[in-house]
Design an enzyme around this catalytic site. Sequence first.
Site, PDB file in Angstrom:
ATOM      1  N   GLU A   2       0.869  -1.187   0.000  1.00  0.00           N
ATOM      2  CA  GLU A   2       0.000   0.000   0.000  1.00  0.00           C
ATOM      3  C   GLU A   2       0.899   1.229   0.000  1.00  0.00           C
ATOM      4  O   GLU A   2       1.684   1.441   0.921  1.00  0.00           O
ATOM      5  CB  GLU A   2      -0.880  -0.002   1.253  1.00  0.00           C
ATOM      6  CG  GLU A   2      -1.843   1.162   1.288  1.00  0.00           C
ATOM      7  CD  GLU A   2      -2.876   1.039   2.410  1.00  0.00           C
ATOM      8  OE1 GLU A   2      -2.764   0.100   3.226  1.00  0.00           O
ATOM      9  OE2 GLU A   2      -3.782   1.888   2.454  1.00  0.00           O
TER      10      GLU A   2
ATOM     11  N   ARG B 104     -15.706   8.308   6.979  1.00  0.00           N
ATOM     12  CA  ARG B 104     -14.963   7.400   7.872  1.00  0.00           C
ATOM     13  C   ARG B 104     -14.533   8.099   9.159  1.00  0.00           C
ATOM     14  O   ARG B 104     -14.245   7.454  10.153  1.00  0.00           O
ATOM     15  CB  ARG B 104     -13.791   6.760   7.141  1.00  0.00           C
ATOM     16  CG  ARG B 104     -12.521   7.569   7.045  1.00  0.00           C
ATOM     17  CD  ARG B 104     -11.446   6.750   6.361  1.00  0.00           C
ATOM     18  NE  ARG B 104     -10.290   7.592   6.038  1.00  0.00           N
ATOM     19  CZ  ARG B 104      -9.394   7.294   5.136  1.00  0.00           C
ATOM     20  NH1 ARG B 104      -9.486   6.186   4.458  1.00  0.00           N
ATOM     21  NH2 ARG B 104      -8.366   8.092   4.918  1.00  0.00           N
TER      22      ARG B 104
HETATM   23  P1  DGT Z   1      -7.556   4.168   1.551  1.00  0.00           P
HETATM   24  O1  DGT Z   1      -7.640   2.720   1.891  1.00  0.00           O
HETATM   25  O2  DGT Z   1      -7.280   4.408   0.110  1.00  0.00           O
HETATM   26  O3  DGT Z   1      -8.723   4.939   2.071  1.00  0.00           O
HETATM   27  O4  DGT Z   1      -6.246   4.652   2.231  1.00  0.00           O
HETATM   28  P2  DGT Z   1      -6.025   5.596   3.436  1.00  0.00           P
HETATM   29  O5  DGT Z   1      -6.629   6.920   3.139  1.00  0.00           O
HETATM   30  O6  DGT Z   1      -6.366   4.938   4.732  1.00  0.00           O
HETATM   31  O7  DGT Z   1      -4.445   5.650   3.371  1.00  0.00           O
HETATM   32  P3  DGT Z   1      -3.522   6.806   2.878  1.00  0.00           P
HETATM   33  O8  DGT Z   1      -2.211   6.296   2.453  1.00  0.00           O
HETATM   34  O9  DGT Z   1      -4.150   7.552   1.764  1.00  0.00           O
HETATM   35  O10 DGT Z   1      -3.311   7.665   4.131  1.00  0.00           O
HETATM   36  C1  DGT Z   1      -3.469   7.350   5.485  1.00  0.00           C
HETATM   37  C2  DGT Z   1      -3.221   8.649   6.204  1.00  0.00           C
HETATM   38  O11 DGT Z   1      -1.827   8.925   6.183  1.00  0.00           O
HETATM   39  C3  DGT Z   1      -3.884   9.836   5.529  1.00  0.00           C
HETATM   40  O12 DGT Z   1      -4.313  10.752   6.522  1.00  0.00           O
HETATM   41  C4  DGT Z   1      -2.786  10.450   4.695  1.00  0.00           C
HETATM   42  C5  DGT Z   1      -1.553  10.128   5.475  1.00  0.00           C
HETATM   43  N1  DGT Z   1      -0.376   9.890   4.645  1.00  0.00           N
HETATM   44  C6  DGT Z   1      -0.044   8.760   3.977  1.00  0.00           C
HETATM   45  N2  DGT Z   1       1.153   8.879   3.399  1.00  0.00           N
HETATM   46  C7  DGT Z   1       1.585  10.130   3.688  1.00  0.00           C
HETATM   47  C8  DGT Z   1       2.755  10.869   3.396  1.00  0.00           C
HETATM   48  O13 DGT Z   1       3.713  10.432   2.752  1.00  0.00           O
HETATM   49  N3  DGT Z   1       2.798  12.128   3.920  1.00  0.00           N
HETATM   50  C9  DGT Z   1       1.790  12.679   4.641  1.00  0.00           C
HETATM   51  N4  DGT Z   1       1.931  13.915   5.057  1.00  0.00           N
HETATM   52  N5  DGT Z   1       0.683  12.020   4.943  1.00  0.00           N
HETATM   53  C10 DGT Z   1       0.598  10.765   4.488  1.00  0.00           C
END
Ligand code: DGT
Length: 225
Positions: A98, A161
């Site tokens: 992921e 969510r």
């Molecule tokens: P999904 O299953 O597509 O709904 O995935 P999410 O939204 O649970 O996962 P993701 O990777 O989009 O992000 C989880 C949280 O971590 C979200 O608040 C954004 C943050 N995040 C992820 N990667 C990064 C990064 O490299 N930098 C920053 N600042 N935030 C990040």
Amino acid sequence: MIRHISRISSQFSKPFTVIIEGNIGSGKSTFLQHFENHKDVCVLSEPVEMWRNCAGHNLLANHYENPVKWSFTFQSYIQLTMLQRHTFVTSKPIKLLERSIFSARYCFIEQLFRRGTLEAPSVSVLNEWFKYVITKFDVSVDLIVYLRTSPEVVYERVLTRNRKEEQSVSLQYLKDLHDLHENWLFHKTAFSRPAHVLTLNADLGRLAIREEYQKCEDHLLSVTG
Ligand code: DGT
């Protein structure tokens, strides 16, 4: 599901590595769940729990509460945890990750820089680490799956969510991240791609999206088997 993947033999000393990319709320976790129980697939979800508890510190929350103060710390830790994921050893022939060290650099760090949250010296340090890591470690990727969404759709999902750290996530932030993902993976006008991109329509609801997952399975089979 991917019943034919068992045909893929141990001829792959390194697993066929796929990174799942897309905006916040694009459905990466749901996509990974689809493959989770297959015996030939190693699924590595994003280390959000590690980001929530780095020696007792919730870096994800710190970052959203005070990005100017904490985004350098947070991105440093993300880079480390992504490297750990990329280099995770598995005997399974397919590895799904992921996100990746690449989207952390090309989308998130870039957004923070363009909005002035991270200043040039901090970005330079992160970038030097990034360049060192991608040349000295094997972070190679065989396929990128891009879960393509529109910012309005993911904004609704983030609101629904209601993750406690994400209360300050705005539609503008999701639009910024959307544009960076699009230019990197869809229009291919920014940065470079570590592998071929398979784009899926991830605006679809849970039922319709199964057809999109099937496209991905088929693609995996065609390139690996
Ligand atoms: P999904 O299953 O597509 O709904 O995935 P999410 O939204 O649970 O996962 P993701 O990777 O989009 O992000 C989880 C949280 O971590 C979200 O608040 C954004 C943050 N995040 C992820 N990667 C990064 C990064 O490299 N930098 C920053 N600042 N935030 C990040």
